[in-house]
Design a protein around this motif. Structure first.
Motif, mmCIF file in Angstrom:
data_model
loop_
_atom_site.group_PDB
_atom_site.id
_atom_site.type_symbol
_atom_site.label_atom_id
_atom_site.label_comp_id
_atom_site.label_asym_id
_atom_site.label_seq_id
_atom_site.Cartn_x
_atom_site.Cartn_y
_atom_site.Cartn_z
ATOM 1 N N PRO A 179 104.292 84.034 85.833
ATOM 2 C CA PRO A 179 102.866 83.715 86.016
ATOM 3 C C PRO A 179 102.595 82.264 86.414
ATOM 4 O O PRO A 179 101.745 82.018 87.277
ATOM 5 C CB PRO A 179 102.244 84.047 84.658
ATOM 6 N N VAL A 180 103.280 81.310 85.831
ATOM 7 C CA VAL A 180 103.030 79.909 86.170
ATOM 8 C C VAL A 180 103.493 79.633 87.599
ATOM 9 O O VAL A 180 102.790 78.980 88.374
ATOM 10 C CB VAL A 180 103.725 78.965 85.159
ATOM 11 N N PHE A 181 104.654 80.142 87.955
ATOM 12 C CA PHE A 181 105.156 79.983 89.322
ATOM 13 C C PHE A 181 104.188 80.597 90.327
ATOM 14 O O PHE A 181 103.921 80.017 91.377
ATOM 15 C CB PHE A 181 106.539 80.640 89.448
ATOM 16 N N THR A 182 103.648 81.772 90.015
ATOM 17 C CA THR A 182 102.721 82.441 90.917
ATOM 18 C C THR A 182 101.440 81.634 91.104
ATOM 19 O O THR A 182 100.946 81.483 92.222
ATOM 20 C CB THR A 182 102.392 83.853 90.402
ATOM 21 N N LEU A 183 100.900 81.100 90.029
ATOM 22 C CA LEU A 183 99.655 80.329 90.134
ATOM 23 C C LEU A 183 99.855 79.015 90.880
ATOM 24 O O LEU A 183 99.046 78.647 91.741
ATOM 25 C CB LEU A 183 99.080 80.073 88.746
ATOM 26 N N ILE A 184 100.919 78.307 90.560
ATOM 27 C CA ILE A 184 101.196 77.055 91.273
ATOM 28 C C ILE A 184 101.561 77.358 92.729
ATOM 29 O O ILE A 184 101.142 76.654 93.645
ATOM 30 C CB ILE A 184 102.313 76.261 90.567
ATOM 31 N N GLY A 185 102.306 78.417 92.951
ATOM 32 C CA GLY A 185 102.663 78.822 94.307
ATOM 33 C C GLY A 185 101.457 79.225 95.128
ATOM 34 O O GLY A 185 101.416 78.978 96.337
ATOM 35 N N TRP A 186 100.467 79.830 94.499
ATOM 36 C CA TRP A 186 99.241 80.190 95.225
ATOM 37 C C TRP A 186 98.559 78.940 95.771
ATOM 38 O O TRP A 186 98.062 78.944 96.898
ATOM 39 C CB TRP A 186 98.297 80.963 94.307
ATOM 40 N N VAL A 187 98.540 77.874 94.969
ATOM 41 C CA VAL A 187 97.940 76.616 95.419
ATOM 42 C C VAL A 187 98.716 76.080 96.619
ATOM 43 O O VAL A 187 98.125 75.726 97.645
ATOM 44 C CB VAL A 187 97.903 75.580 94.272
ATOM 45 N N PHE A 188 100.037 76.033 96.523
ATOM 46 C CA PHE A 188 100.850 75.529 97.633
ATOM 47 C C PHE A 188 100.771 76.450 98.852
ATOM 48 O O PHE A 188 100.811 75.980 99.984
ATOM 49 C CB PHE A 188 102.305 75.365 97.200
ATOM 50 N N ALA A 189 100.668 77.757 98.629
ATOM 51 C CA ALA A 189 100.613 78.705 99.745
ATOM 52 C C ALA A 189 99.350 78.552 100.567
ATOM 53 O O ALA A 189 99.308 78.958 101.729
ATOM 54 C CB ALA A 189 100.719 80.134 99.227
ATOM 55 N N HIS A 190 98.315 77.958 99.998
ATOM 56 C CA HIS A 190 97.056 77.812 100.714
ATOM 57 C C HIS A 190 96.777 76.378 101.164
ATOM 58 O O HIS A 190 95.686 76.084 101.653
ATOM 59 C CB HIS A 190 95.914 78.349 99.855
ATOM 60 N N LEU A 191 97.742 75.481 100.999
ATOM 61 C CA LEU A 191 97.592 74.121 101.517
ATOM 62 C C LEU A 191 97.907 74.111 103.011
ATOM 63 O O LEU A 191 98.811 74.819 103.456
ATOM 64 C CB LEU A 191 98.548 73.161 100.797
ATOM 65 N N PRO A 192 97.198 73.311 103.788
ATOM 66 C CA PRO A 192 97.478 73.265 105.234
ATOM 67 C C PRO A 192 98.594 72.272 105.572
ATOM 68 O O PRO A 192 98.404 71.325 106.326
ATOM 69 C CB PRO A 192 96.131 72.808 105.817
ATOM 70 N N ILE A 193 99.788 72.490 105.015
ATOM 71 C CA ILE A 193 100.881 71.538 105.209
ATOM 72 C C ILE A 193 102.007 72.080 106.091
ATOM 73 O O ILE A 193 102.881 71.331 106.473
ATOM 74 C CB ILE A 193 101.467 71.069 103.862
ATOM 75 N N ALA A 194 101.995 73.369 106.381
ATOM 76 C CA ALA A 194 103.048 73.957 107.213
ATOM 77 C C ALA A 194 102.494 75.194 107.902
ATOM 78 O O ALA A 194 101.423 75.689 107.558
ATOM 79 C CB ALA A 194 104.264 74.308 106.363
#
Length: 88
Positions: A56-71
């Protein structure tokens, strides 16, 4: 300059973290890699539920990174997240 850098442990730690992050970015896998990488990236991008234990923690933090416009792709953003936390 390096004497001052080595005199305070926090400066040395920051320097090492930045070097590790840059090296990790240079050797980053640009697409899906082994085992669970595709499943975990998909779950982070959609806030899905992974296989048990669910991460769950990986999924929530990953959701934030997955929606950043960095790549350009989600999997590349997830690999950048791995580089960031490895350097941290």
């Amino acid at each position: 300059m390096f004497d001052r850098l080595l005199s305070r442990p926090i400066y040395l730690a920051i320097f090492v973290a930045v070097v590790v992050f840059v090296v990790y970015l240079q050797t980053l896998a640009p697409s899906v890699d082994f085992i669970d990488a595709g499943e975990l990236a998909t779950d982070c991008a959609t806030l899905g539920i992974c296989h048990p234990t669910g991460y769950p923690v990986f999924t929530l933090i990953g959701w934030v990174f997955a929606h950043l416009p960095i790549a350009s792709t989600v999997i590349l953003r997830m690999n950048i997240m791995a580089a960031f936390f490895t350097a941290l």
